[in-house]
Design a protein around this motif. Structure first.
Motif, PDB file in Angstrom:
ATOM      1  N   ASP A  27       0.723  -1.114  -0.094  1.00 14.53           N
ATOM      2  CA  ASP A  27       0.128  -0.191  -0.001  1.00 14.53           C
ATOM      3  C   ASP A  27       0.970   1.437  -0.126  1.00 14.53           C
ATOM      4  OD1 ASP A  27      -2.763  -1.083   0.403  1.00 14.53           O
ATOM      5  OD2 ASP A  27      -1.771  -2.142   2.148  1.00 14.53           O
ATOM      6  N   ILE A  28       2.035   1.010   0.712  1.00  7.38           N
ATOM      7  CA  ILE A  28       3.055   2.395   0.692  1.00  7.38           C
ATOM      8  C   ILE A  28       4.312   1.511   0.383  1.00  7.38           C
ATOM      9  CG2 ILE A  28       4.109   3.746   2.363  1.00  7.38           C
ATOM     10  CD1 ILE A  28       1.778   3.673   3.966  1.00  7.38           C
ATOM     11  N   ILE A  29       5.053   2.417  -0.327  1.00  4.24           N
ATOM     12  CA  ILE A  29       6.253   2.017  -0.971  1.00  4.24           C
ATOM     13  C   ILE A  29       7.257   3.025  -0.507  1.00  4.24           C
ATOM     14  CG2 ILE A  29       7.934   1.358  -3.045  1.00  4.24           C
ATOM     15  CD1 ILE A  29       4.829   1.246  -4.483  1.00  4.24           C
ATOM     16  N   ILE A  30       8.520   2.541   0.484  1.00  2.03           N
ATOM     17  CA  ILE A  30       9.520   3.373   0.584  1.00  2.03           C
ATOM     18  C   ILE A  30      10.691   3.193   0.021  1.00  2.03           C
ATOM     19  CG2 ILE A  30      10.939   4.175   2.770  1.00  2.03           C
ATOM     20  CD1 ILE A  30       8.564   3.535   4.564  1.00  2.03           C
ATOM     21  N   LEU A  31      11.217   4.349  -0.556  1.00  2.00           N
ATOM     22  CA  LEU A  31      12.456   4.011  -1.328  1.00  2.00           C
ATOM     23  C   LEU A  31      13.562   4.298  -0.770  1.00  2.00           C
ATOM     24  CD1 LEU A  31      11.506   5.160  -5.033  1.00  2.00           C
ATOM     25  CD2 LEU A  31      11.356   3.162  -3.763  1.00  2.00           C
ATOM     26  N   ALA A  32      14.295   3.716   0.373  1.00  2.00           N
ATOM     27  CA  ALA A  32      15.445   3.879   0.874  1.00  2.00           C
ATOM     28  C   ALA A  32      16.583   3.438   0.402  1.00  2.00           C
ATOM     29  CB  ALA A  32      15.186   2.892   2.266  1.00  2.00           C
ATOM     30  N   VAL A  33      16.959   4.267  -0.714  1.00  2.00           N
ATOM     31  CA  VAL A  33      17.993   4.192  -1.636  1.00  2.00           C
ATOM     32  C   VAL A  33      18.564   5.693  -2.134  1.00  2.00           C
ATOM     33  CG1 VAL A  33      17.087   2.168  -2.558  1.00  2.00           C
ATOM     34  CG2 VAL A  33      16.513   4.185  -3.785  1.00  2.00           C
ATOM     35  N   PRO A  34      19.727   5.846  -2.341  1.00  2.00           N
ATOM     36  CA  PRO A  34      20.314   6.772  -2.890  1.00  2.00           C
ATOM     37  C   PRO A  34      19.799   7.542  -4.032  1.00  2.00           C
ATOM     38  CG  PRO A  34      21.908   5.111  -2.514  1.00  2.00           C
ATOM     39  CD  PRO A  34      20.643   4.564  -2.443  1.00  2.00           C
ATOM     40  N   PHE A  35      19.598   8.845  -4.431  1.00  2.00           N
ATOM     41  CA  PHE A  35      19.121   9.496  -5.151  1.00  2.00           C
ATOM     42  C   PHE A  35      19.352   8.668  -6.767  1.00  2.00           C
ATOM     43  CE2 PHE A  35      19.602  12.843  -8.482  1.00  2.00           C
ATOM     44  CZ  PHE A  35      18.205  13.011  -9.027  1.00  2.00           C
ATOM     45  N   GLU A  36      20.611   8.356  -6.850  1.00  2.00           N
ATOM     46  CA  GLU A  36      20.987   8.014  -8.230  1.00  2.00           C
ATOM     47  C   GLU A  36      20.167   6.308  -8.577  1.00  2.00           C
ATOM     48  OE1 GLU A  36      24.538   7.051  -5.259  1.00  2.00           O
ATOM     49  OE2 GLU A  36      23.001   8.671  -5.878  1.00  2.00           O
ATOM     50  N   ALA A  37      19.712   5.885  -7.523  1.00  2.00           N
ATOM     51  CA  ALA A  37      19.246   4.458  -7.738  1.00  2.00           C
ATOM     52  C   ALA A  37      17.671   4.620  -8.034  1.00  2.00           C
ATOM     53  CB  ALA A  37      19.560   3.646  -6.377  1.00  2.00           C
ATOM     54  N   GLU A  38      17.295   5.867  -7.757  1.00  2.00           N
ATOM     55  CA  GLU A  38      15.713   6.010  -7.862  1.00  2.00           C
ATOM     56  C   GLU A  38      15.086   5.720  -9.229  1.00  2.00           C
ATOM     57  OE1 GLU A  38      14.164   8.419  -4.046  1.00  2.00           O
ATOM     58  OE2 GLU A  38      14.348   9.655  -5.986  1.00  2.00           O
ATOM     59  N   LYS A  39      15.740   6.151 -10.228  1.00  2.00           N
ATOM     60  CA  LYS A  39      15.425   6.062 -11.630  1.00  2.00           C
ATOM     61  C   LYS A  39      15.106   4.786 -12.148  1.00  2.00           C
ATOM     62  CE  LYS A  39      16.016   7.693 -16.306  1.00  2.00           C
ATOM     63  NZ  LYS A  39      16.916   8.418 -17.243  1.00  2.00           N
ATOM     64  N   GLU A  40      15.864   3.831 -11.681  1.00  2.00           N
ATOM     65  CA  GLU A  40      16.003   2.542 -12.189  1.00  2.00           C
ATOM     66  C   GLU A  40      14.804   1.814 -11.573  1.00  2.00           C
ATOM     67  OE1 GLU A  40      18.420  -1.735 -12.642  1.00  2.00           O
ATOM     68  OE2 GLU A  40      19.276   0.063 -11.913  1.00  2.00           O
ATOM     69  N   ILE A  41      14.675   2.041 -10.338  1.00  2.00           N
ATOM     70  CA  ILE A  41      13.624   1.387  -9.341  1.00  2.00           C
ATOM     71  C   ILE A  41      12.118   1.980  -9.833  1.00  2.00           C
ATOM     72  CG2 ILE A  41      12.623   1.233  -7.207  1.00  2.00           C
ATOM     73  CD1 ILE A  41      15.407   1.213  -6.117  1.00  2.00           C
ATOM     74  N   ALA A  42      12.309   3.327 -10.279  1.00  2.00           N
ATOM     75  CA  ALA A  42      10.908   3.852 -10.480  1.00  2.00           C
ATOM     76  C   ALA A  42      10.501   3.203 -12.132  1.00  2.00           C
ATOM     77  CB  ALA A  42      11.028   5.257 -10.878  1.00  2.00           C
ATOM     78  N   GLU A  43      11.288   2.951 -12.734  1.00  2.00           N
ATOM     79  CA  GLU A  43      10.866   2.061 -13.956  1.00  2.00           C
ATOM     80  C   GLU A  43      10.366   0.897 -13.992  1.00  2.00           C
ATOM     81  OE1 GLU A  43      14.684   2.475 -16.258  1.00  2.00           O
ATOM     82  OE2 GLU A  43      14.469   4.401 -16.920  1.00  2.00           O
ATOM     83  N   ASN A  44      11.074   0.001 -12.901  1.00  2.00           N
ATOM     84  CA  ASN A  44      10.651  -1.207 -12.715  1.00  2.00           C
ATOM     85  C   ASN A  44       9.193  -1.172 -11.748  1.00  2.00           C
ATOM     86  OD1 ASN A  44      12.831  -2.541 -13.576  1.00  2.00           O
ATOM     87  ND2 ASN A  44      14.051  -2.220 -11.843  1.00  2.00           N
TER      88      ASN A  44
END
Length: 220
Positions: free
Chosen positions: A71-88
């Motif tokens: 229901d809630i997603i927390i991206l506890a990752v560095p900024f440079e990793a957010e783009k790839e995760i967002a695509e997935n």
């Protein structure tokens, strides 16, 4: 009876991800933890369950599956990793709350890598146009989660976002983690919040705060 929500924490074995994971166990949530290091992830889950047998927590095989169930997603990752995760996760994160904790620091900690007039959270919102991106947990250090009261004062934790209901949900998480939640404004305020943490990091390095420091607004 309150319905138990599922929270996916991507990057759960990092300093911040681990601290957030442990701090949310006190609530009525199911936690799905994901990390690129499967060994560390298994150890984290074992550690959590050894300290709390009733903990509703498990390792997730991939960020997409974890986000699909969440229901809630927390991206506890560095900024440079957010783009790839967002695509997935773009499709499975539709209409869901996605929390960005990232501070887009440069390598020398004397500035941010984001362009003027934007923030890590706003860039994530562009990548996830159908999600409710909220900025949270970026103005706190990992050590603050175990010591959210410093010098007798509860650390303030600032939140920014464009969706009122999502902000209220994230306020509850921030409070559960032990901090005093303050809604600072819409998502554009993330620019200020990210600069605030850059300043706190710089001050910490200069004055040797040992990564235990936080912001507090004093008022009457």
């Amino acid at each position: 009876m309150q319905t138990k929500q599922t929270i996916a924490i991507i990057g759960a074995t990092g300093n911040m991800g681990s601290a957030i994971s442990k701090s949310l166990l006190k609530g009525n949530y199911r936690l799905l933890l994901k990390s690129g290091d499967q060994g560390k992830l298994n150890n984290l889950v074992k550690e959590i369950k050894s300290n709390n047998m009733a903990a509703d927590v498990e390792a997730a095989p991939c960020p997409t599956e974890a986000s699909w169930e969440a229901d809630i997603i927390i991206l506890a990752v560095p900024f440079e990793a957010e783009k790839e995760i967002a695509e997935n996760i773009k499709e499975v994160a539709n209409q869901k709350i996605v929390i960005s904790i990232a501070n887009p620091l440069n390598e020398t900690y004397n500035g941010l890598v984001t362009a003027p007039g934007t923030s890590a959270a706003e860039e994530l919102q562009k990548l996830l146009p159908n999600s409710k991106v909220i900025k949270a947990f970026n103005t706190t250090f990992a050590a603050d989660f175990s010591t959210p009261v410093i010098d007798g004062k509860q650390v303030d934790a600032f939140i920014a976002g464009n969706d009122g209901d999502a902000l209220e949900s994230v306020k509850a998480l921030v409070s559960l983690a032990g901090f005093n939640p303050i809604v600072a404004g819409d998502l554009s305020v993330s620019r200020t919040l990210e600069h605030m943490q850059l300043l706190l990091i710089q001050l910490g390095m200069k004055s040797n705060y040992n990564w235990l420091a936080g912001w507090k607004i004093l008022h009457n």
